[in-house]
Design an enzyme around this catalytic site. Structure first.
Site, short mmCIF file in Angstrom:
data_model
loop_
_atom_site.label_atom_id
_atom_site.label_comp_id
_atom_site.label_asym_id
_atom_site.label_seq_id
_atom_site.Cartn_x
_atom_site.Cartn_y
_atom_site.Cartn_z
N GLY A 46 0.84 -1.18 0.00
CA GLY A 46 0.00 0.00 0.00
C GLY A 46 0.88 1.23 0.00
O GLY A 46 2.03 1.19 0.46
N GLN A 51 3.27 9.91 1.12
CA GLN A 51 4.54 9.17 1.20
C GLN A 51 5.45 9.40 0.00
O GLN A 51 6.61 8.99 0.02
CB GLN A 51 4.26 7.65 1.32
CG GLN A 51 3.61 7.28 2.64
CD GLN A 51 3.46 5.79 2.75
OE1 GLN A 51 2.51 5.22 2.23
NE2 GLN A 51 4.42 5.14 3.39
N CYS A 93 5.83 0.14 7.71
CA CYS A 93 5.45 1.25 6.83
C CYS A 93 6.68 1.62 5.99
O CYS A 93 7.78 1.69 6.53
CB CYS A 93 5.00 2.45 7.67
SG CYS A 93 4.56 3.89 6.69
N LEU A 94 6.46 1.85 4.70
CA LEU A 94 7.59 2.21 3.83
C LEU A 94 8.29 3.48 4.30
O LEU A 94 9.47 3.67 4.03
CB LEU A 94 7.10 2.40 2.39
CG LEU A 94 6.56 1.15 1.68
CD1 LEU A 94 6.00 1.52 0.32
CD2 LEU A 94 7.65 0.09 1.55
N HIS A 135 -4.53 1.37 7.57
CA HIS A 135 -3.18 1.96 7.54
C HIS A 135 -3.11 3.10 6.52
O HIS A 135 -2.61 4.19 6.83
CB HIS A 135 -2.16 0.86 7.23
CG HIS A 135 -0.74 1.31 7.21
ND1 HIS A 135 0.19 0.84 8.12
CD2 HIS A 135 -0.06 2.16 6.40
CE1 HIS A 135 1.37 1.41 7.86
NE2 HIS A 135 1.24 2.20 6.81
N GLU A 136 -3.63 2.85 5.30
CA GLU A 136 -3.52 3.87 4.25
C GLU A 136 -4.47 5.05 4.49
O GLU A 136 -4.10 6.19 4.24
CB GLU A 136 -3.76 3.25 2.86
CG GLU A 136 -2.80 2.13 2.48
CD GLU A 136 -1.33 2.43 2.70
OE1 GLU A 136 -0.93 3.61 2.61
OE2 GLU A 136 -0.56 1.50 2.99
N HIS A 139 -2.91 7.32 6.93
CA HIS A 139 -1.88 8.18 6.32
C HIS A 139 -2.49 9.48 5.78
O HIS A 139 -1.88 10.54 5.89
CB HIS A 139 -1.24 7.46 5.12
CG HIS A 139 0.02 6.70 5.45
ND1 HIS A 139 1.13 7.31 5.99
CD2 HIS A 139 0.34 5.40 5.27
CE1 HIS A 139 2.08 6.39 6.14
NE2 HIS A 139 1.64 5.23 5.73
NI NI Z 1 2.54 3.34 5.74
#
Ligand code: NI
Length: 171
Positions: A46, A51, A93-94, A135-136, A139
């Protein structure tokens, strides 16, 4: 094009993103293609627009890791409208590379969102997909998964990140 992933510490990750109001434009379609490219390049399931440095309420998800094109999802202006049950699992998380923590999430989650054409839809996901919806969407409201872990663990993680930043090992 593949964008670099913005790392924890950049304020764009901790503010609410702007609503998308224009749909079905060449610019939006290109941006969505770039988001998928950036997510696959980073090996994520995701990715939220902040991000890659764009404060816009857009997220892409593919829990198949690019194995199944039918699992590609675009969520524009998403809102979580229903949650049920509980699941425990590790989350990362990236934007916070190298760290993972146990995060309790709902097991079944319904999201309301718009697609690239601006059409509204609802979708219910379970397990990993439910976790990705939460999660997304988080964000896009400036919330990272570390807001869902204990203050003690969060502080420890932030200290380690500060050390990496000082050593120049954090983007
Ligand atoms: Ni994330």
């Amino acid at each position: 094009m593949v964008y670099p992933i913005v790392k924890f510490g950049d304020p764009v990750l901790e503010r609410e993103a702007d609503e998308v109001r224009e749909f079905d434009t060449p610019e939006l379609h290109q941006f969505l293609a770039d988001m998928f490219d950036s997510m696959y390049a980073a090996k994520g399931v995701g990715l939220a627009a902040p991000q890659i440095g764009f404060s816009r309420k857009i997220a892409v998800i593919d829990v198949s890791n690019g194995e199944n094109a039918e699992e590609k999802l675009v969520l524009i202006n998403p809102r979580i409208i229903k949650t049920e049950g509980r699941q425990e699992g590790e989350e990362g998380c990236l934007s916070i590379p190298g760290f993972r923590e146990q995060v309790r999430r709902a097991k079944r989650v319904t999201v309301h969102a718009q697609n690239a054409k601006g059409e509204e839809f609802e979708m219910t996901g379970e397990d990993l997909l439910a976790r990705a919806f939460l999660h997304e969407t988080d964000h896009l409201y400036g919330r990272l998964y570390i807001t869902h872990i204990s203050a003690l663990k969060r502080d420890l993680m932030k200290r380690k990140i500060k050390k990496l930043q000082r050593a120049g090992e954090w983007g």
